[in-house]
Design a protein around this motif. Structure first.
Motif, PDB file in Angstrom:
ATOM      1  N   LYS A  42       0.806  -1.218   0.000  1.00  0.00           N
ATOM      2  CA  LYS A  42       0.000   0.000   0.000  1.00  0.00           C
ATOM      3  C   LYS A  42       0.845   1.276   0.000  1.00  0.00           C
ATOM      4  N   LEU A  43       2.080   1.210   0.523  1.00  0.00           N
ATOM      5  CA  LEU A  43       2.935   2.397   0.536  1.00  0.00           C
ATOM      6  C   LEU A  43       3.808   2.520  -0.712  1.00  0.00           C
ATOM      7  N   VAL A  44       3.891   1.456  -1.499  1.00  0.00           N
ATOM      8  CA  VAL A  44       4.749   1.462  -2.682  1.00  0.00           C
ATOM      9  C   VAL A  44       4.079   2.277  -3.790  1.00  0.00           C
ATOM     10  N   ILE A  45       4.776   3.316  -4.255  1.00  0.00           N
ATOM     11  CA  ILE A  45       4.229   4.141  -5.336  1.00  0.00           C
ATOM     12  C   ILE A  45       4.835   3.776  -6.689  1.00  0.00           C
ATOM     13  N   GLY A  46       5.943   3.027  -6.678  1.00  0.00           N
ATOM     14  CA  GLY A  46       6.608   2.665  -7.925  1.00  0.00           C
ATOM     15  C   GLY A  46       5.815   1.660  -8.735  1.00  0.00           C
ATOM     16  N   ARG A  47       6.149   1.593 -10.021  1.00  0.00           N
ATOM     17  CA  ARG A  47       5.490   0.676 -10.951  1.00  0.00           C
ATOM     18  C   ARG A  47       6.536  -0.167 -11.667  1.00  0.00           C
ATOM     19  N   SER A  48       6.196  -1.408 -11.918  1.00  0.00           N
ATOM     20  CA  SER A  48       7.130  -2.284 -12.619  1.00  0.00           C
ATOM     21  C   SER A  48       7.352  -1.801 -14.046  1.00  0.00           C
ATOM     22  N   LEU A  49       8.625  -1.770 -14.438  1.00  0.00           N
ATOM     23  CA  LEU A  49       8.989  -1.412 -15.809  1.00  0.00           C
ATOM     24  C   LEU A  49       9.044  -2.638 -16.718  1.00  0.00           C
ATOM     25  N   LEU A  50       8.807  -3.824 -16.157  1.00  0.00           N
ATOM     26  CA  LEU A  50       8.962  -5.046 -16.942  1.00  0.00           C
ATOM     27  C   LEU A  50       8.030  -5.093 -18.159  1.00  0.00           C
ATOM     28  N   PRO A  51       6.754  -4.708 -18.052  1.00  0.00           N
ATOM     29  CA  PRO A  51       5.926  -4.701 -19.264  1.00  0.00           C
ATOM     30  C   PRO A  51       6.479  -3.782 -20.354  1.00  0.00           C
ATOM     31  N   LEU A  52       7.055  -2.662 -19.943  1.00  0.00           N
ATOM     32  CA  LEU A  52       7.677  -1.753 -20.900  1.00  0.00           C
ATOM     33  C   LEU A  52       8.910  -2.398 -21.526  1.00  0.00           C
ATOM     34  N   VAL A  53       9.733  -3.016 -20.686  1.00  0.00           N
ATOM     35  CA  VAL A  53      10.949  -3.672 -21.168  1.00  0.00           C
ATOM     36  C   VAL A  53      10.609  -4.792 -22.156  1.00  0.00           C
ATOM     37  N   LYS A  54       9.553  -5.529 -21.881  1.00  0.00           N
ATOM     38  CA  LYS A  54       9.150  -6.631 -22.753  1.00  0.00           C
ATOM     39  C   LYS A  54       8.424  -6.168 -24.019  1.00  0.00           C
ATOM     40  N   GLY A  55       8.115  -4.870 -24.099  1.00  0.00           N
ATOM     41  CA  GLY A  55       7.430  -4.360 -25.278  1.00  0.00           C
ATOM     42  C   GLY A  55       5.929  -4.537 -25.239  1.00  0.00           C
ATOM     43  N   GLU A  56       5.393  -4.859 -24.061  1.00  0.00           N
ATOM     44  CA  GLU A  56       3.944  -5.068 -23.943  1.00  0.00           C
ATOM     45  C   GLU A  56       3.180  -3.752 -23.856  1.00  0.00           C
ATOM     46  N   VAL A  57       3.869  -2.684 -23.385  1.00  0.00           N
ATOM     47  CA  VAL A  57       3.270  -1.353 -23.323  1.00  0.00           C
ATOM     48  C   VAL A  57       4.293  -0.350 -23.847  1.00  0.00           C
ATOM     49  N   GLN A  58       3.824   0.833 -24.195  1.00  0.00           N
ATOM     50  CA  GLN A  58       4.711   1.876 -24.698  1.00  0.00           C
ATOM     51  C   GLN A  58       5.177   2.829 -23.598  1.00  0.00           C
ATOM     52  N   ALA A  59       4.459   2.850 -22.488  1.00  0.00           N
ATOM     53  CA  ALA A  59       4.813   3.746 -21.386  1.00  0.00           C
ATOM     54  C   ALA A  59       4.293   3.165 -20.082  1.00  0.00           C
ATOM     55  N   THR A  60       4.999   3.468 -19.005  1.00  0.00           N
ATOM     56  CA  THR A  60       4.594   3.002 -17.681  1.00  0.00           C
ATOM     57  C   THR A  60       3.632   3.985 -17.027  1.00  0.00           C
ATOM     58  N   TYR A  61       3.768   5.255 -17.352  1.00  0.00           N
ATOM     59  CA  TYR A  61       2.919   6.305 -16.803  1.00  0.00           C
ATOM     60  C   TYR A  61       2.112   6.948 -17.925  1.00  0.00           C
ATOM     61  N   GLY A  62       0.855   7.248 -17.626  1.00  0.00           N
ATOM     62  CA  GLY A  62       0.006   7.920 -18.589  1.00  0.00           C
ATOM     63  C   GLY A  62       0.217   9.422 -18.573  1.00  0.00           C
ATOM     64  N   PRO A  63      -0.376  10.151 -19.525  1.00  0.00           N
ATOM     65  CA  PRO A  63      -0.157  11.602 -19.622  1.00  0.00           C
ATOM     66  C   PRO A  63      -0.690  12.389 -18.432  1.00  0.00           C
ATOM     67  N   ASP A  64      -1.600  11.807 -17.657  1.00  0.00           N
ATOM     68  CA  ASP A  64      -2.165  12.515 -16.515  1.00  0.00           C
ATOM     69  C   ASP A  64      -1.651  12.000 -15.171  1.00  0.00           C
ATOM     70  N   ASP A  65      -0.767  11.007 -15.187  1.00  0.00           N
ATOM     71  CA  ASP A  65      -0.202  10.482 -13.943  1.00  0.00           C
ATOM     72  C   ASP A  65       0.848  11.448 -13.406  1.00  0.00           C
ATOM     73  N   ALA A  66       0.724  11.799 -12.142  1.00  0.00           N
ATOM     74  CA  ALA A  66       1.635  12.773 -11.542  1.00  0.00           C
ATOM     75  C   ALA A  66       2.546  12.096 -10.523  1.00  0.00           C
TER      76      ALA A  66
END
Length: 599
Positions: free
Chosen positions: A455-479
Motif C-alpha cells: 500500500k505504501l509502494v508508489i513505484g510501478r514495474s517497468l517489466l511490461p515496458l521492457v518486454k514491449g507489452e506497453v509503450q509507457a509506464t505512466y500515462g499523460p495525466d499520472d503525476a
C-alpha cells in the motif's frame, strides 16, 4: 480349488509386476525431463554521482565497453529520474516508497534541527518497510550487497538486518577509495561493516576492485544449491574523493585540455547523433561554469587532470563490471542473469573550480590529504571536479547533484539480460522514476510484496515496458511528486513543474516540456498558465499527503552539513576542551606551588 488359487495368485503377481514396471517407467520419464527453470539472477549496479552523459552509451568519450555491452542487449532509458541526493535515492530505489514516507527525505548530514524533531525526517530507513532484498529473500533468493549503504549504522539499520544474507557495506556518505580512511572531518572512521559487524579494509584496496571481488565471493559461496541470487553493487565511483589507478587516468591525459564548455557541447552533439535527445533541443550555460579561457596554461593543465582522474574512475568501474560479467560467464550464470545499471543522482559539483586556492589547500591539508598535480587521484590524494566539469558531466542538462534540475535528477538506466529475451537494443523515452526499480526487480523475480507492504509502494514495474507489452509506464495525466532540501518537482506526462532553491537559482516555480526540452531552456509558465496552476495544485496535494516539511529560511545544504558535522563531533570537542582546560589549570597550579616554595 488349488488350481483356482494358483491362477489368482499368478494374476495378482502379474499385476504387481505390471504396476512396478509402470512406476519404474514413470520414474524414468520424470528423471529424463529437464529440471525446472531457475528464476533469473538479478544484479543491480549503482554508480555514485555519475552524470547523465558519463558513459559511452550516453554520449561520453569515456571508455565504458562493458556498460555499453549491457545497453546493446537490453533497454536503455533516456527519461529516467532519481532523487538529486544519495540516501533518499537509495531508500526509494530499495523500497519503492516515497522518500518522505520511508524515513529518508534528505541525507542525515544536511537535515536542519527544525526538521530533525520529526520522526520521518531522521535520514535513516524506516525499519517497518520491506526492502527489495526482504521480498527476494522470502522468495528463495540469496541476497548480497557490497558497497555504499548510507541508510543507517545501528545494528537494526544495517543491510544484515534489512534482508541481505551477506554484506560488506559502507555506512557513511563516502570514504577514501585507496585505504580505510574517512574523507570528511565529521567522521571518526570510514564506517565499513561486514555482515553487520564493524570491519576493516585489507592493506591492498581499491574500492571498485574490492567490491566486485566481494560480490564474486558471495556468489561463489552458494553456487552449488541452484538458488538464484540478487547482488546489489553500490559503487563508490565517482563520489569524492575522485581517485583512480594511474593506468586508467593516463588514458585521458590529453582528453580535457579544451575545457569544460567544449566537453559539454561535444557530449550534447553526440547525444543528438545517438537519438537520445531531440535534434533541435537547446542547452543553457550554467552560471557556475567558469571561463576556461581565463585560466592560465598551468591552471588548464591541472583542471584537465582533475577530469582525467574522474574519467579514469568511471573507466575503472566499467573494467571491474567486466570482471563480474566474465566470472558469471565462466560459471554458466551469465545467460540467466538480468542486469540493471543506473546512478543514485547526477554529477557532484561540491568544491571550487580552482581547488588549488588558499581555501582548497587549507581544507585538503586539514584532512590529511594532498592535491598536487603529479599524484592527483592516487593514494593520499583529494580530488573533485568542481561545478564547471560537473556541468559537463551532466550535459546537456541544467544543474547537478542536490538540485531538482534535470542534471541532478535525470541519470542513465539500463535494464538488460538474456532472460528478458531481447532480440535487439531498444530505447525508451518514456518517463520513469527511482521508485520503479524495486517493483521491477520483484516482477522479474516472479515474487510479490506482502499485502500490507504494497500500500505504501508508489513505484510501478517497468517489466511490461521492457518486454514491449506497453509503450509507457505512466500515462499523460499520472503525476509523480518530489522534494529534497527545498528543491521540488512534479512530473506529469511530458511536463515538469520545478522549483530550484539556493544561491544559484531563483526559488520560483517553472514549467518545462522535458521530452522536447530536456535542457530546461524554455519556461512555459506564461504560455501555459492553466497547466502551470493545475500542476502547482497537484504538487501542493503531494506535499500535504506525504507530510513534506518547509525548509528553514536561508537553508543551505553545504552550510548545514558543516554545522551538523560540528555538532556530531561536539562531545569530543567538549572533552578536548575540558582536558586542555584541566591541563592548563594544573600547569598554573604547579607554577603557584613552585613560586611559594621559592619564597
Amino acid at each position: 480349488m488349488s488350481k483356482v488359487r494358483g491362477s489368482v495368485t499368478s494374476v495378482f503377481l502379474a499385476c504387481i509386476a505390471l504396476s512396478s514396471a509402470a512406476v519404474h517407467a514413470s520414474q524414468v520419464a520424470n528423471d529424463s525431463r529437464p529440471p525446472a527453470a531457475k528464476a533469473p539472477n538479478i544484479v543491480l549496479i549503482l554508480a555514485d554521482d555519475l552524470g547523465f552523459s558519463d558513459t559511452s552509451p550516453y554520449g561520453s568519450e569515456i571508455q565504458t565497453p562493458h556498460i555499453a555491452s549491457l545497453a546493446d542487449m537490453g533497454m536503455q532509458f533516456t527519461n529516467y529520474h532519481t532523487a538529486a541526493n544519495c540516501a533518499p535515492a537509495r531508500a526509494m530505489l530499495l523500497t519503492g516508497v516515497d522518500s518522505h514516507r520511508n524515513g529518508v527525505p534528505n541525507i542525515p548530514e544536511t537535515i536542519p534541527p527544525e526538521q530533525k524533531r520529526f520522526p520521518h525526517y531522521q535520514g535513516t530507513l524506516d525499519p517497518k518497510l520491506n526492502t527489495v532484498a526482504d521480498v527476494l529473500q522470502s522468495a528463495g533468493y540469496h541476497t548480497y550487497i557490497a558497497g555504499k549503504w548510507h541508510l543507517g549504522n545501528s545494528p537494526a539499520q544495517l543491510p544484515s538486518s534489512r534482508g541481505f544474507e551477506r554484506s560488506f557495506a559502507l555506512g557513511a556518505t563516502g570514504a577514501d577509495n585507496w585505504e580505510d580512511k574517512p574523507y570528511l572531518p565529521i567522521y571518526d572512521r570510514a564506517d565499513w561493516y561486514a555482515d553487520g559487524k564493524p570491519a576493516s579494509l585489507p592493506e591492498k584496496f581499491y574500492s571498485s576492485e574490492f567490491l566486485v571481488d566481494k560480490t564474486i565471493e558471495f556468489i561463489d559461496s552458494n553456487r552449488q544449491d541452484r538458488q538464484p541470487f540478487f547482488a546489489y553493487i553500490p559503487f563508490q565511483a565517482v563520489h569524492i574523493p575522485v581517485q583512480a589507478p594511474q593506468e586508467f587516468t593516463d588514458k585521458y591525459a590529453d582528453t580535457y585540455l579544451n575545457g569544460w564548455q567544449a566537453l559539454r557541447e561535444a557530449r550534447q552533439a553526440k547525444l543528438k547523433d545517438l537519438g537520445l535527445i531531440p535534434r533541435d533541443s537547446a542547452m543553457v550555460t550554467m552560471a557556475t561554469m567558469g571561463d576556461w579561457d581565463s585560466q592560465t596554461d598551468v591552471q588548464k593543465r591541472y583542471q584537465a587532470k582533475r577530469m582525467a582522474v574522474y574519467a579514469g574512475m568511471v573507466d575503472a568501474m566499467d573494467f571491474h563490471i567486466g570482471r563480474l560479467i566474465a566470472h558469471l560467464k565462466s560459471i554458466d550464470e551469465f545467460d540467466n542473469t538480468v542486469f540493471i545499471f543506473t546512478s543514485d543522482n547526477g554529477s557532484e559539483a561540491t568544491g571550487h573550480n580552482n581547488s588549488r586556492d588558499l581555501y582548497g589547500r587549507a581544507i585538503v591539508k586539514f584532512l590529511g590529504y594532498r592535491n598536487d598535480y603529479e599524484t592527483l587521484g592516487l593514494k593520499g590524494s583529494m580530488n573533485n571536479i568542481g561545478p564547471s566539469f560537473a556541468s559537463a558531466a551532466a550535459s546537456p542538462l541544467a544543474f547537478y547533484k542536490f538540485y531538482a534540475g534535470e542534471g541532478g535528477m535525470r541519470v542513465p538506466l539500463i535494464v538488460a539480460g538474456k532472460p528478458l529475451q531481447f532480440n535487439e537494443k531498444r530505447l525508451s523515452k518514456s518517463f520513469s522514476f527511482v521508485t520503479d526499480i524495486s517493483p521491477t526487480i520483484i516482477d522479474i523475480a516472479g515474487a510479490a510484496y506482502p499485502d500490507d507492504a504494497r500500500k505504501l509502494v508508489i513505484g510501478r514495474s517497468l517489466l511490461p515496458l521492457v518486454k514491449g507489452e506497453v509503450q509507457a509506464t505512466y500515462g499523460p495525466d499520472d503525476a509523480v511528486g518530489y522534494e529534497l532540501g527545498g528543491n521540488a518537482a512534479l512530473f506529469r506526462g511530458d511536463y515538469k513543474l520545478v522549483k530550484i532553491t539556493g544561491k544559484i537559482a531563483d526559488g520560483q516555480w517553472h514549467l518545462y516540456n522535458i521530452a522536447k526540452d530536456p535542457g530546461e531552456t524554455q519556461d512555459l509558465s506564461a504560455t501555459m498558465p492553466a497547466l502551470h496552476a493545475e500542476m502547482l495544485a497537484q504538487y501542493a496535494q503531494y506535499a500535504q499527503d506525504n507530510h513534506v516539511l518547509e525548509m528553514p529560511d536561508n537553508y543551505n545544504h553545504e552550510r548545514q552539513g558543516i554545522i551538523n558535522g560540528l555538532n556530531a563531533r561536539l562531545p569530543n570537542l567538549r572533552l578536548y576542551g575540558l582536558l586542555i582546560g584541566a591541563a592548563l589549570f594544573l600547569i598554573a597550579f604547579a607554577k603557584i606551588i613552585r613560586s611559594r616554595r621559592k619564597h
